[in-house]
Design a protein around this motif. Sequence first.
Motif, short mmCIF file in Angstrom:
data_model
loop_
_atom_site.label_atom_id
_atom_site.label_comp_id
_atom_site.label_asym_id
_atom_site.label_seq_id
_atom_site.Cartn_x
_atom_site.Cartn_y
_atom_site.Cartn_z
N ASP A 1 0.82 -1.21 0.00
CA ASP A 1 0.00 0.00 0.00
C ASP A 1 0.86 1.26 0.00
O ASP A 1 0.56 2.24 -0.71
CB ASP A 1 -0.91 0.01 1.22
CG ASP A 1 -1.98 -1.07 1.17
OD1 ASP A 1 -2.27 -1.56 0.06
OD2 ASP A 1 -2.50 -1.43 2.24
N LEU A 2 1.92 1.26 0.79
CA LEU A 2 2.79 2.44 0.85
C LEU A 2 3.49 2.68 -0.48
O LEU A 2 3.63 3.82 -0.93
CB LEU A 2 3.82 2.29 1.97
CG LEU A 2 3.26 2.24 3.40
CD1 LEU A 2 4.40 2.13 4.40
CD2 LEU A 2 2.40 3.45 3.69
N THR A 3 3.94 1.61 -1.10
CA THR A 3 4.61 1.75 -2.40
C THR A 3 3.67 2.34 -3.44
O THR A 3 4.03 3.27 -4.18
CB THR A 3 5.14 0.39 -2.87
OG1 THR A 3 6.07 -0.13 -1.92
CG2 THR A 3 5.83 0.50 -4.22
N ALA A 4 2.45 1.83 -3.49
CA ALA A 4 1.46 2.35 -4.44
C ALA A 4 1.16 3.81 -4.16
O ALA A 4 1.01 4.62 -5.09
CB ALA A 4 0.19 1.51 -4.37
N ALA A 5 1.09 4.19 -2.87
CA ALA A 5 0.80 5.58 -2.52
C ALA A 5 1.93 6.51 -2.96
O ALA A 5 1.68 7.62 -3.46
CB ALA A 5 0.57 5.70 -1.02
N VAL A 6 3.18 6.07 -2.79
CA VAL A 6 4.32 6.90 -3.20
C VAL A 6 4.33 7.06 -4.72
O VAL A 6 4.57 8.16 -5.24
CB VAL A 6 5.63 6.29 -2.71
CG1 VAL A 6 6.83 7.07 -3.26
CG2 VAL A 6 5.70 6.28 -1.18
N VAL A 7 4.09 5.99 -5.45
CA VAL A 7 4.05 6.07 -6.92
C VAL A 7 2.97 7.05 -7.37
O VAL A 7 3.19 7.89 -8.25
CB VAL A 7 3.81 4.68 -7.54
CG1 VAL A 7 3.57 4.80 -9.05
CG2 VAL A 7 5.00 3.77 -7.28
N THR A 8 1.79 6.96 -6.75
CA THR A 8 0.69 7.85 -7.12
C THR A 8 1.04 9.31 -6.86
O THR A 8 0.80 10.18 -7.70
CB THR A 8 -0.58 7.47 -6.33
OG1 THR A 8 -0.95 6.13 -6.67
CG2 THR A 8 -1.72 8.40 -6.66
N ARG A 9 1.61 9.58 -5.69
CA ARG A 9 1.96 10.96 -5.38
C ARG A 9 3.09 11.48 -6.25
O ARG A 9 3.08 12.65 -6.68
CB ARG A 9 2.33 11.08 -3.90
CG ARG A 9 1.12 11.14 -2.98
CD ARG A 9 1.50 11.55 -1.57
NE ARG A 9 2.27 12.79 -1.53
CZ ARG A 9 2.75 13.32 -0.42
NH1 ARG A 9 2.55 12.72 0.75
NH2 ARG A 9 3.44 14.44 -0.45
N CYS A 10 4.09 10.65 -6.54
CA CYS A 10 5.18 11.09 -7.42
C CYS A 10 4.66 11.46 -8.80
O CYS A 10 5.04 12.49 -9.37
CB CYS A 10 6.25 10.00 -7.53
SG CYS A 10 7.32 9.84 -6.09
N SER A 11 3.79 10.64 -9.35
CA SER A 11 3.26 10.92 -10.69
C SER A 11 2.35 12.14 -10.70
O SER A 11 2.24 12.83 -11.71
CB SER A 11 2.50 9.70 -11.23
OG SER A 11 1.39 9.40 -10.40
N ALA A 12 1.73 12.45 -9.54
CA ALA A 12 0.83 13.60 -9.46
C ALA A 12 1.56 14.89 -9.11
O ALA A 12 1.15 15.97 -9.55
CB ALA A 12 -0.27 13.34 -8.42
N GLU A 13 2.65 14.81 -8.35
CA GLU A 13 3.29 16.00 -7.81
C GLU A 13 4.62 16.36 -8.46
O GLU A 13 5.08 17.49 -8.33
CB GLU A 13 3.51 15.82 -6.30
CG GLU A 13 2.22 15.62 -5.51
CD GLU A 13 2.47 15.34 -4.04
OE1 GLU A 13 3.56 15.69 -3.53
OE2 GLU A 13 1.58 14.75 -3.39
N VAL A 14 5.25 15.40 -9.12
CA VAL A 14 6.56 15.65 -9.73
C VAL A 14 6.41 15.54 -11.25
O VAL A 14 6.12 14.45 -11.75
CB VAL A 14 7.62 14.65 -9.22
CG1 VAL A 14 9.00 14.99 -9.78
CG2 VAL A 14 7.65 14.64 -7.69
N PRO A 15 6.57 16.63 -12.00
CA PRO A 15 6.34 16.59 -13.44
C PRO A 15 7.10 15.50 -14.16
O PRO A 15 6.57 14.88 -15.10
CB PRO A 15 6.78 17.99 -13.91
CG PRO A 15 6.57 18.85 -12.70
CD PRO A 15 6.90 17.99 -11.52
N PHE A 16 8.36 15.25 -13.77
CA PHE A 16 9.14 14.21 -14.46
C PHE A 16 8.44 12.86 -14.38
O PHE A 16 8.30 12.16 -15.38
CB PHE A 16 10.54 14.12 -13.86
CG PHE A 16 11.34 12.96 -14.40
CD1 PHE A 16 12.01 13.09 -15.61
CD2 PHE A 16 11.41 11.75 -13.72
CE1 PHE A 16 12.73 12.01 -16.13
CE2 PHE A 16 12.13 10.69 -14.22
CZ PHE A 16 12.78 10.81 -15.43
N TYR A 17 8.00 12.49 -13.18
CA TYR A 17 7.34 11.19 -13.02
C TYR A 17 5.95 11.20 -13.67
O TYR A 17 5.49 10.18 -14.18
CB TYR A 17 7.24 10.83 -11.54
CG TYR A 17 8.57 10.50 -10.93
CD1 TYR A 17 9.21 9.30 -11.21
CD2 TYR A 17 9.23 11.40 -10.10
CE1 TYR A 17 10.44 9.00 -10.68
CE2 TYR A 17 10.47 11.11 -9.55
CZ TYR A 17 11.08 9.92 -9.85
OH TYR A 17 12.31 9.63 -9.32
#
Length: 208
Positions: free
Chosen positions: A14-30
């Motif tokens: 769950d934590l891994t999925a949450a980090v991936v989701t936030r990175c793709s939403a908050e960091v333009p590169f991701y």
Amino acid sequence: MPDLHARMASLTGDLTAAVVTRCSAEVPFYGALPRRTLDGEVTRSILAVHGLLLRGLRDDGAMGPGDLTRLIEWSARRAEERVPLEAAIAAYLIGADVWWQALTEVAEPEEPAGAGASLLACLRAAMPAVVLAHLQAREDIHSEDKRIRRALLTALLAGRPYEEAAEAARVVVAGEHEVVAFAFASNPPARPLSPRRRAAGVSARASG
């Protein structure tokens, strides 16, 4: 904190999925990466960092030489994949934020203080290693890019085959091109000529 370690370990997916989701939403590169990359290499990297945090929680934040070596290798690999340093740092901080939010939800009242110290110890050890490894790798890549472009320029000037060097440099060379060479005086005037003096010189040469 063996019990807290077990509780956090059970949240890995769950934590891994949450980090991936936030990175793709908050960091333009991701956010610009394709889904298969987020689900593949990015997810594997986050899982690996989550493992480091779990070991830090178990060992009171201690990070061994092997852990630092792995961090350096990962950071160099991210740099080789052209991941910007600011994006890599943002991903680590997002991961730490997600980790801490989850930890405060599952921890007993007496546990967050020690767990917070463990998280900070991990970040203090990890972030300098990440930044230095990334910068060193980027410097090596920049030097190699300069060497390749120099080889391409040499091939073009000498009229030799250039296709392989152009592909390595990621440069598109037109089918037809002209080489223009400029020669400059080795002893330029001590001070620039005024427009009037330049015009007078041109006029004198033309009349001569």
